[in-house]
Scaffold this motif. Structure first.
Motif, PDB file in Angstrom:
ATOM      1  N   ILE A  18       0.847  -1.203   0.000  1.00 23.59           N
ATOM      2  CA  ILE A  18       0.000   0.000   0.000  1.00 23.59           C
ATOM      3  C   ILE A  18       0.877   1.245   0.000  1.00 23.59           C
ATOM      4  CG2 ILE A  18      -1.729   1.302   1.304  1.00 23.59           C
ATOM      5  CD1 ILE A  18      -2.675  -1.468   2.395  1.00 23.59           C
ATOM      6  N   ASP A  19       1.816   1.323   0.938  1.00 21.84           N
ATOM      7  CA  ASP A  19       2.817   2.385   1.004  1.00 21.84           C
ATOM      8  C   ASP A  19       4.171   1.708   0.895  1.00 21.84           C
ATOM      9  OD1 ASP A  19       1.212   4.684   1.308  1.00 21.84           O
ATOM     10  OD2 ASP A  19       0.957   4.273   3.444  1.00 21.84           O
ATOM     11  N   PRO A  20       5.160   2.352   0.274  1.00 25.35           N
ATOM     12  CA  PRO A  20       6.473   1.705   0.110  1.00 25.35           C
ATOM     13  C   PRO A  20       6.947   1.041   1.405  1.00 25.35           C
ATOM     14  CG  PRO A  20       6.465   3.844  -0.961  1.00 25.35           C
ATOM     15  CD  PRO A  20       5.160   3.738  -0.208  1.00 25.35           C
ATOM     16  N   VAL A  21       7.411  -0.168   1.261  1.00 28.87           N
ATOM     17  CA  VAL A  21       7.829  -0.980   2.410  1.00 28.87           C
ATOM     18  C   VAL A  21       9.343  -1.129   2.432  1.00 28.87           C
ATOM     19  CG1 VAL A  21       7.806  -3.331   3.355  1.00 28.87           C
ATOM     20  CG2 VAL A  21       5.667  -2.262   2.612  1.00 28.87           C
ATOM     21  N   HIS A  22       9.915  -0.898   3.591  1.00 28.67           N
ATOM     22  CA  HIS A  22      11.318  -1.219   3.853  1.00 28.67           C
ATOM     23  C   HIS A  22      11.288  -2.339   4.885  1.00 28.67           C
ATOM     24  CE1 HIS A  22      11.791   2.761   2.069  1.00 28.67           C
ATOM     25  NE2 HIS A  22      12.939   2.272   1.640  1.00 28.67           N
ATOM     26  N   ALA A  23      12.024  -3.399   4.600  1.00 27.07           N
ATOM     27  CA  ALA A  23      11.989  -4.574   5.468  1.00 27.07           C
ATOM     28  C   ALA A  23      13.380  -5.180   5.580  1.00 27.07           C
ATOM     29  CB  ALA A  23      11.010  -5.604   4.894  1.00 27.07           C
ATOM     30  N   TYR A  24      13.495  -6.136   6.486  1.00 23.60           N
ATOM     31  CA  TYR A  24      14.723  -6.915   6.628  1.00 23.60           C
ATOM     32  C   TYR A  24      14.425  -8.340   6.200  1.00 23.60           C
ATOM     33  CZ  TYR A  24      16.422  -3.043   9.443  1.00 23.60           C
ATOM     34  OH  TYR A  24      16.814  -1.811   9.874  1.00 23.60           O
ATOM     35  N   ARG A  25      15.321  -8.893   5.383  1.00 28.08           N
ATOM     36  CA  ARG A  25      15.260 -10.311   5.006  1.00 28.08           C
ATOM     37  C   ARG A  25      16.099 -11.076   6.014  1.00 28.08           C
ATOM     38  NH1 ARG A  25      14.760 -11.398  -1.143  1.00 28.08           N
ATOM     39  NH2 ARG A  25      13.973  -9.392  -1.812  1.00 28.08           N
ATOM     40  N   VAL A  26      15.441 -11.927   6.781  1.00 27.32           N
ATOM     41  CA  VAL A  26      16.126 -12.731   7.792  1.00 27.32           C
ATOM     42  C   VAL A  26      16.166 -14.166   7.279  1.00 27.32           C
ATOM     43  CG1 VAL A  26      16.142 -13.478  10.196  1.00 27.32           C
ATOM     44  CG2 VAL A  26      15.202 -11.222   9.604  1.00 27.32           C
ATOM     45  N   PRO A  27      17.360 -14.716   7.027  1.00 29.26           N
ATOM     46  CA  PRO A  27      17.456 -16.091   6.533  1.00 29.26           C
ATOM     47  C   PRO A  27      16.830 -17.091   7.514  1.00 29.26           C
ATOM     48  CG  PRO A  27      19.572 -14.974   6.356  1.00 29.26           C
ATOM     49  CD  PRO A  27      18.672 -14.091   7.169  1.00 29.26           C
ATOM     50  N   LEU A  28      16.184 -18.085   6.966  1.00 29.92           N
ATOM     51  CA  LEU A  28      15.524 -19.121   7.756  1.00 29.92           C
ATOM     52  C   LEU A  28      16.483 -19.751   8.767  1.00 29.92           C
ATOM     53  CD1 LEU A  28      12.782 -20.581   7.920  1.00 29.92           C
ATOM     54  CD2 LEU A  28      13.672 -22.233   6.279  1.00 29.92           C
TER      55      LEU A  28
END
Length: 184
Positions: free
Chosen positions: A151-161
Protein backbone atom coordinates in the motif's frame (compact mmCIF):
# COMPACT_ATOMS: atom_id res chain seq x y z
CA UNK A 1 3.78 -2.36 28.64
CA UNK A 2 4.95 -0.26 25.64
CA UNK A 3 8.70 -0.17 25.23
CA UNK A 4 9.31 -3.00 27.67
CA UNK A 5 11.23 -6.17 26.88
CA UNK A 6 11.98 -9.34 28.74
CA UNK A 7 15.69 -10.06 28.57
CA UNK A 8 16.98 -13.60 28.76
CA UNK A 9 20.17 -15.13 30.11
CA UNK A 10 23.16 -13.91 28.14
CA UNK A 11 21.73 -10.45 27.51
CA UNK A 12 23.87 -7.40 28.02
CA UNK A 13 22.57 -4.12 29.36
CA UNK A 14 24.32 -0.78 29.17
CA UNK A 15 26.37 -1.85 26.15
CA UNK A 16 25.74 1.24 23.99
CA UNK A 17 26.17 3.81 26.77
CA UNK A 18 29.44 2.10 27.70
CA UNK A 19 30.70 2.27 24.12
CA UNK A 20 29.53 5.83 23.50
CA UNK A 21 30.36 7.22 26.94
CA UNK A 22 26.76 8.29 27.45
CA UNK A 23 24.09 7.78 30.09
CA UNK A 24 21.62 4.93 29.70
CA UNK A 25 18.09 5.98 28.75
CA UNK A 26 16.58 2.71 29.94
CA UNK A 27 15.48 1.52 33.34
CA UNK A 28 15.74 -2.16 34.22
CA UNK A 29 13.68 -4.10 36.73
CA UNK A 30 14.20 -7.72 37.66
CA UNK A 31 11.04 -9.84 37.58
CA UNK A 32 12.80 -12.85 39.09
CA UNK A 33 16.15 -13.69 40.66
CA UNK A 34 18.99 -12.38 38.50
CA UNK A 35 22.66 -13.18 38.73
CA UNK A 36 24.65 -10.63 36.76
CA UNK A 37 28.29 -10.01 36.05
CA UNK A 38 29.53 -6.42 35.99
CA UNK A 39 32.27 -5.67 33.47
CA UNK A 40 34.50 -2.65 33.98
CA UNK A 41 34.03 -0.10 31.20
CA UNK A 42 37.70 -0.04 30.18
CA UNK A 43 37.90 -3.85 30.02
CA UNK A 44 34.78 -4.09 27.84
CA UNK A 45 35.94 -1.23 25.58
CA UNK A 46 39.36 -2.85 25.17
CA UNK A 47 37.78 -6.20 24.26
CA UNK A 48 35.42 -4.64 21.71
CA UNK A 49 38.12 -2.54 20.02
CA UNK A 50 40.75 -5.28 20.06
CA UNK A 51 38.34 -7.62 18.28
CA UNK A 52 37.26 -5.01 15.73
CA UNK A 53 33.64 -5.01 16.93
CA UNK A 54 33.18 -1.35 17.92
CA UNK A 55 31.87 -0.07 14.59
CA UNK A 56 29.68 -3.13 14.03
CA UNK A 57 28.03 -2.87 17.46
CA UNK A 58 27.48 0.88 17.34
CA UNK A 59 26.31 0.98 13.71
CA UNK A 60 23.91 -1.94 14.09
CA UNK A 61 22.31 -0.58 17.26
CA UNK A 62 19.35 1.00 15.45
CA UNK A 63 18.48 -2.27 13.69
CA UNK A 64 18.99 -4.26 16.89
CA UNK A 65 16.70 -1.92 18.85
CA UNK A 66 14.11 -2.15 16.09
CA UNK A 67 14.10 -5.97 16.08
CA UNK A 68 13.99 -6.05 19.89
CA UNK A 69 10.94 -3.75 19.72
CA UNK A 70 8.95 -6.12 17.49
CA UNK A 71 6.53 -8.63 18.98
CA UNK A 72 8.39 -11.48 17.31
CA UNK A 73 11.82 -10.76 18.84
CA UNK A 74 10.89 -8.83 22.02
CA UNK A 75 11.08 -11.73 24.49
CA UNK A 76 13.49 -14.59 24.99
CA UNK A 77 16.02 -13.55 22.32
CA UNK A 78 19.44 -12.58 23.67
CA UNK A 79 21.48 -9.58 22.55
CA UNK A 80 24.06 -11.93 21.02
CA UNK A 81 21.36 -13.59 18.93
CA UNK A 82 19.90 -10.23 17.88
CA UNK A 83 23.38 -9.06 16.86
CA UNK A 84 23.74 -12.18 14.71
CA UNK A 85 20.32 -11.58 13.14
CA UNK A 86 21.28 -8.00 12.26
CA UNK A 87 24.60 -9.15 10.73
CA UNK A 88 22.99 -11.86 8.61
CA UNK A 89 19.90 -9.91 7.54
CA UNK A 90 19.76 -7.59 4.59
CA UNK A 91 17.48 -4.65 3.87
CA UNK A 92 14.98 -4.84 1.04
CA UNK A 93 12.45 -2.37 -0.34
CA UNK A 94 9.13 -2.86 -2.15
CA UNK A 95 7.38 -0.16 -4.17
CA UNK A 96 3.77 0.98 -3.81
CA UNK A 97 1.18 -1.14 -5.67
CA UNK A 98 3.54 -4.10 -5.91
CA UNK A 99 2.35 -7.63 -5.14
CA UNK A 100 4.65 -10.21 -3.59
CA UNK A 101 4.29 -13.72 -2.28
CA UNK A 102 5.60 -14.57 1.21
CA UNK A 103 8.98 -16.27 0.72
CA UNK A 104 9.49 -19.79 2.11
CA UNK A 105 13.25 -19.61 2.75
CA UNK A 106 13.37 -16.31 4.63
CA UNK A 107 11.38 -14.13 6.96
CA UNK A 108 10.52 -10.55 6.02
CA UNK A 109 10.20 -8.15 8.96
CA UNK A 110 8.71 -4.81 7.97
CA UNK A 111 10.60 -1.74 9.17
CA UNK A 112 8.26 0.82 7.63
CA UNK A 113 5.42 1.12 5.15
CA UNK A 114 2.09 -0.58 4.89
CA UNK A 115 0.87 -3.72 3.15
CA UNK A 116 -2.19 -5.93 2.97
CA UNK A 117 -1.84 -9.70 3.37
CA UNK A 118 -4.59 -11.82 1.75
CA UNK A 119 -4.78 -15.59 2.17
CA UNK A 120 -6.63 -18.03 -0.12
CA UNK A 121 -9.06 -18.68 2.77
CA UNK A 122 -10.23 -15.07 2.75
CA UNK A 123 -8.24 -13.82 5.75
CA UNK A 124 -7.00 -10.25 5.37
CA UNK A 125 -4.46 -8.49 7.59
CA UNK A 126 -3.08 -4.97 7.39
CA UNK A 127 0.67 -5.07 8.00
CA UNK A 128 2.81 -2.23 9.31
CA UNK A 129 6.09 -1.65 11.09
CA UNK A 130 7.16 -4.76 13.02
CA UNK A 131 4.87 -7.13 11.10
CA UNK A 132 6.38 -10.24 9.58
CA UNK A 133 5.58 -12.77 6.87
CA UNK A 134 7.34 -15.62 5.11
CA UNK A 135 9.39 -18.55 6.43
CA UNK A 136 6.47 -20.96 5.92
CA UNK A 137 8.27 -24.06 7.26
CA UNK A 138 8.48 -22.44 10.70
CA UNK A 139 4.85 -21.38 10.72
CA UNK A 140 3.37 -24.78 10.13
CA UNK A 141 3.02 -25.03 6.39
CA UNK A 142 3.08 -23.44 2.99
CA UNK A 143 1.50 -20.09 2.26
CA UNK A 144 -0.28 -21.32 -0.89
CA UNK A 145 -1.57 -18.42 -2.95
CA UNK A 146 -1.14 -15.80 -0.24
CA UNK A 147 -0.41 -12.34 -1.59
CA UNK A 148 1.01 -9.25 0.06
CA UNK A 149 -0.07 -6.03 -1.66
CA UNK A 150 2.13 -3.02 -0.97
CA UNK A 151 0.00 0.00 0.00
CA UNK A 152 2.82 2.39 1.00
CA UNK A 153 6.47 1.71 0.11
CA UNK A 154 7.83 -0.98 2.41
CA UNK A 155 11.32 -1.22 3.85
CA UNK A 156 11.99 -4.57 5.47
CA UNK A 157 14.72 -6.92 6.63
CA UNK A 158 15.26 -10.31 5.01
CA UNK A 159 16.13 -12.73 7.79
CA UNK A 160 17.46 -16.09 6.53
CA UNK A 161 15.52 -19.12 7.76
CA UNK A 162 18.71 -20.59 9.25
CA UNK A 163 19.03 -17.64 11.65
CA UNK A 164 15.69 -18.25 13.34
CA UNK A 165 15.09 -21.98 12.99
CA UNK A 166 16.61 -22.71 16.44
CA UNK A 167 14.87 -19.92 18.37
CA UNK A 168 11.98 -21.60 20.24
CA UNK A 169 10.21 -18.37 21.28
CA UNK A 170 10.30 -17.01 17.73
CA UNK A 171 9.09 -20.31 16.28
CA UNK A 172 6.21 -20.43 18.76
CA UNK A 173 5.14 -16.87 17.88
CA UNK A 174 5.36 -17.67 14.17
CA UNK A 175 3.17 -20.71 14.74
CA UNK A 176 0.61 -18.50 16.52
CA UNK A 177 0.64 -16.08 13.60
CA UNK A 178 0.29 -18.90 11.08
CA UNK A 179 -2.71 -20.36 12.94
CA UNK A 180 -4.41 -16.95 12.97
CA UNK A 181 -3.80 -16.38 9.26
CA UNK A 182 -4.53 -19.94 8.12
CA UNK A 183 -7.18 -21.43 10.44
CA UNK A 184 -7.78 -25.17 10.06
Amino acid sequence: MPGSHVLSAGSMIGETPALLGSVSKETYRAVSFVLAMRLPHDLYMDFVKRNGMYRQIVESRDELDFLRGTWLFADGVSCMTLNRLVRESEPVAFQRNGVIRPPDSELLVMRSGEALLNTPGGYEERLGSGAHFGAAPLGGGAHGDTEVRIIDPVHAYRVPLGCIINLPVVRWKMLETHRRRYPA
